[in-house]
Design an enzyme around this catalytic site. Structure first.
Site, PDB file in Angstrom:
ATOM      1  N   SER A 341       0.810  -1.216   0.000  1.00  0.00           N
ATOM      2  CA  SER A 341       0.000   0.000   0.000  1.00  0.00           C
ATOM      3  C   SER A 341       0.844   1.268   0.000  1.00  0.00           C
ATOM      4  CB  SER A 341      -0.909   0.032   1.229  1.00  0.00           C
ATOM      5  OG  SER A 341      -1.779  -1.072   1.242  1.00  0.00           O
ATOM      6  N   HIS A 428      -7.374  -0.032   6.215  1.00  0.00           N
ATOM      7  CA  HIS A 428      -6.940  -1.411   6.441  1.00  0.00           C
ATOM      8  C   HIS A 428      -6.915  -1.772   7.924  1.00  0.00           C
ATOM      9  CE1 HIS A 428      -6.116  -2.398   2.313  1.00  0.00           C
ATOM     10  NE2 HIS A 428      -5.386  -1.315   2.151  1.00  0.00           N
TER      11      HIS A 428
END
Length: 489
Positions: A341, A428
């Site tokens: 990410s 997340h």
């Protein structure tokens, strides 16, 4: 009925300028007109005041007479004597007019919907009083039902009429996307925005969404949507998108029955034999496909929402969980589910907090940093200047080490109202993942360097500890690996 008519009347009679947008109302690439609606100010009249007036003031798109007529047309949509189907047909005629109207006139329509279709305050107050008096009695349930019904605004019924026809849902989603940029400038639109968000949270509940795999064999129109909406790593060509849909990749999206050709959100996954530490190998069009028989890790490297009008409607966490279940069924050998990410907020945060990070350094660390920066007294300014070229830093450079420490602190310690500052981390970690590993020079692209000096992070989805990690976050503790924790401890 075409867009030049609204409920059987010529648009030229209702809103003379609606049949063609002026050149000044040209749209930019985002689809939002460059010409904003008149901002609310001390002299701006409310919609009720304008409806009572006889003359138009400067900055008002619709005259009082046309505004009153437009108000009556909206009221006709929810006329109790009109069937759902006829009301829906009238609503879609309004939508057709809206598509051709200049932005300032569209804004007047939004304000009508927001200000003039409110719940009856007196009935709501009376119903609330009856409910409060009935609490703890046998009449409580009935009183609550009456109270809930009293708080439902005519605005909700108006919006619901647009959904009678399939294209009406798309119209409402696009309508909200157009309104969002103007909410700060004109708070009067907030009621309409909140109403739509509430309705969308029900209409787009994950129980109504279909999970579909998107492959190279999918319709070209669908693949074009991936190119259009990819928000993390831009797709440069058809060869690029083909690589992302190769045999060792998977792409899944959530679809709604009323928007069948558009994924509301989609995720791109690479199936590899180890946790990915850089984006370039995953995007390399020339690389051979990985051996699926050896794949042990599923790497989520891009998650993109496609509909700005659905802001506030969360289904990303459900998407990941559904994809994990699907992948486990297809590839039982998969053991690791993680992301690669970006860290989009790191640069801005560090620019404001570099001095605070310097105060955490020991004398030994400060001396080593000074030597690396060529100064006996290292400063936050010299540090920030040096990390502008992070790819030039040696592996054991104290400057590089400090940047990693800052990134670890940002992800694991920087909170606001108990939530991570970084938006990707917030997503997340809120799903139960943990900060697993920082990766140096993982994204050397201009965008990656601009956002986070090329750093990327792996968030690990440990399926047995998702609930534990979510519980930690509710207590203001970010779940991180030992490796990350050691960087800022």
């Amino acid at each position: 009925m075409n867009s030049t008519h609204w409920l059987g009347r010529s648009v030229s009679r209702l809103l003379p300028a609606a049949s063609a947008k002026p050149a000044a109302d040209a749209q930019d690439a985002s689809g939002i007109s460059e010409t904003p609606p008149a901002k609310e100010g001390p002299l701006a009249r409310s919609i009720p005041a304008r409806l009572e007036a006889t003359l138009r003031q400067e900055g008002e798109a619709l005259s009082p007479r046309l505004l009153r007529r437009a108000f009556e047309e909206l009221r006709a949509i929810i006329d109790p004597r009109v069937s759902e189907v006829d009301g829906g047909r009238r609503a879609m005629d309004v939508a057709a007019w809206h598509a051709a109207a200049p932005l300032a006139q569209r804004c007047d329509l939004w304000l009508l919907m927001s200000e003039m279709f409110v719940a009856d305050a007196q009935k709501t107050k009376e119903a609330q009083a009856r409910f409060a008096a009935a609490v703890g009695t046998l009449d409580e349930a009935v009183a609550e039902v009456h109270y809930r019904r009293a708080t439902v605004s005519p605005r909700r019924r108006l919006l619901q009429r647009f959904s009678v026809y399939p294209q009406g849902v798309q119209f409402l989603v696009e309508l909200r996307a157009e309104i969002l940029p103007f909410l700060k400038a004109d708070k009067r639109l907030m009621a309409l925005d909140v109403e739509m968000e509430y309705m969308f949270s029900t209409w787009f509940d994950v129980g109504f969404l279909d999970l579909r795999r998107i492959s190279w064999d999918s319709p070209a129109s669908l693949i074009e949507k991936l190119i259009q909406y990819e928000a993390v790593h831009d797709i440069k060509s058809w060869a690029d998108v083909k690589n992302r849909l190769d045999s060792d990749r998977r792409c899944y999206g959530f679809f709604h029955p009323r928007l069948p050709g558009v994924p509301l959100i989609f995720v791109e996954v690479a199936l590899v034999d180890a946790m990915a530490e850089g984006i370039e190998p995953l995007l390399d069009e020339q690389a051979a496909a990985a051996d699926l028989g050896k794949a042990t890790s599923a790497i989520f490297y891009s998650i993109s929402n496609t509909q700005p009008g659905l802001r506030g409607v969360s289904f990303g966490d459900s998407l990941i969980k559904r994809v994990v279940e699907t992948l486990k069924d297809e590839f039982p050998k998969l053991k690791v589910f993680a992301t690669l990410s970006p860290i989009p907020g790191l640069r801005n945060w560090l620019g404001k907090h570099a001095a605070a990070m310097f105060e955490k350094l020991s004398d030994k660390e400060r001396a080593a940093l000074g030597q690396a920066l060529g100064s006996d007294v290292p400063t936050p300014t010299s540090f920030l200047a040096t990390i502008e070229h992070p790819l030039d830093l040696p592996e054991k450079s104290p400057v590089r080490q400090l940047l990693l420490q800052c990134a670890a602190h940002y992800l694991g310690q920087a909170l606001k109202d108990g939530q991570p500052l970084d938006p990707v981390a917030r997503f997340h970690l809120g799903n139960g993942a943990r900060v697993e590993r920082l990766n140096w020079a993982a994204d050397p692209s201009p965008k990656g360097l601009r956002q986070s000096y090329g750093l990327m992070v792996n968030y690990l989805y440990d399926l047995k500890r998702l609930d534990k990690h979510r519980a930690m976050l509710t207590q203001g503790k970010v779940p991180v690996s030992t490796e990350v924790h050691d960087l800022y401890s």
